[in-house]
Motif scaffolding. Structure first.
Motif, PDB file in Angstrom:
ATOM      1  N   GLU A  44       5.864  -0.731   6.657  1.00 44.85           N
ATOM      2  CA  GLU A  44       6.866  -0.318   7.919  1.00 44.85           C
ATOM      3  C   GLU A  44       7.130  -1.927   8.068  1.00 44.85           C
ATOM      4  O   GLU A  44       7.928  -1.277   9.358  1.00 44.85           O
ATOM      5  N   ILE A  45       6.299  -1.980   8.495  1.00 39.86           N
ATOM      6  CA  ILE A  45       6.748  -4.151   9.663  1.00 39.86           C
ATOM      7  C   ILE A  45       7.640  -4.460   9.129  1.00 39.86           C
ATOM      8  O   ILE A  45       8.157  -4.599   9.810  1.00 39.86           O
ATOM      9  N   ALA A  46       8.236  -4.231   7.294  1.00 36.94           N
ATOM     10  CA  ALA A  46       9.221  -5.442   6.735  1.00 36.94           C
ATOM     11  C   ALA A  46      10.681  -4.100   7.116  1.00 36.94           C
ATOM     12  O   ALA A  46      11.378  -4.441   7.610  1.00 36.94           O
ATOM     13  N   ALA A  47       9.965  -2.894   7.372  1.00 38.94           N
ATOM     14  CA  ALA A  47      11.485  -2.258   7.772  1.00 38.94           C
ATOM     15  C   ALA A  47      12.156  -2.462   8.991  1.00 38.94           C
ATOM     16  O   ALA A  47      12.927  -2.444   9.616  1.00 38.94           O
ATOM     17  N   ASN A  48      11.361  -3.168  10.545  1.00 39.70           N
ATOM     18  CA  ASN A  48      11.829  -2.955  11.646  1.00 39.70           C
ATOM     19  C   ASN A  48      12.258  -4.339  11.383  1.00 39.70           C
ATOM     20  O   ASN A  48      12.217  -5.706  10.593  1.00 39.70           O
ATOM     21  N   SER A  49      13.221  -5.121  12.954  1.00 33.92           N
ATOM     22  CA  SER A  49      13.866  -6.437  12.291  1.00 33.92           C
ATOM     23  C   SER A  49      13.199  -7.373  12.533  1.00 33.92           C
ATOM     24  O   SER A  49      11.899  -7.160  13.444  1.00 33.92           O
TER      25      SER A  49
END
Length: 106
Positions: A44-49
């Motif tokens: 989830e964190i890695a999917a963010n900018s």
């Protein structure tokens, strides 16, 4: 209050109690479930900018030592710095096109 109580008493607590009082976010029944949850959160964190994640980390770190007013000014400065980023443009484009964003970190 909970932290002070634990520090002053030296009392042991269960994982469930630590969750109840906010010392941990989640409790898992075994290491396999824990690792799966950690991988999901990391995804989830890695999917963010990357720019936003790095900026949020910096803002959280800096905010510990700032007044509310200073913290808000700091956040405004960081937000202004990202207005010209490719990732912001991509986020808006992806939203309008109803698709997941593909962030570049620029």
């Amino acid at each position: 209050g909970h932290v002070a109580e634990l520090v002053f008493t030296g009392r042991d607590i269960t994982a469930e109690r630590a969750r109840e009082i906010g010392l941990v976010n989640e409790v898992h029944p075994d290491v396999v479930t824990l690792h799966a949850a950690a991988r999901e959160l990391a995804g989830e964190i890695a999917a963010n900018s990357p720019l936003v994640v790095q900026g949020a980390k910096q803002v959280l770190r800096a905010g510990r030592d700032l007044t509310v007013e200073q913290g808000l000014e700091y956040v405004a400065l960081w937000n202004a710095a990202f207005l010209r980023s490719d990732d912001l443009t991509e986020a808006m484009r992806a939203f309008l096109e109803k698709r997941p964003p593909r962030f570049s970190g620029t």
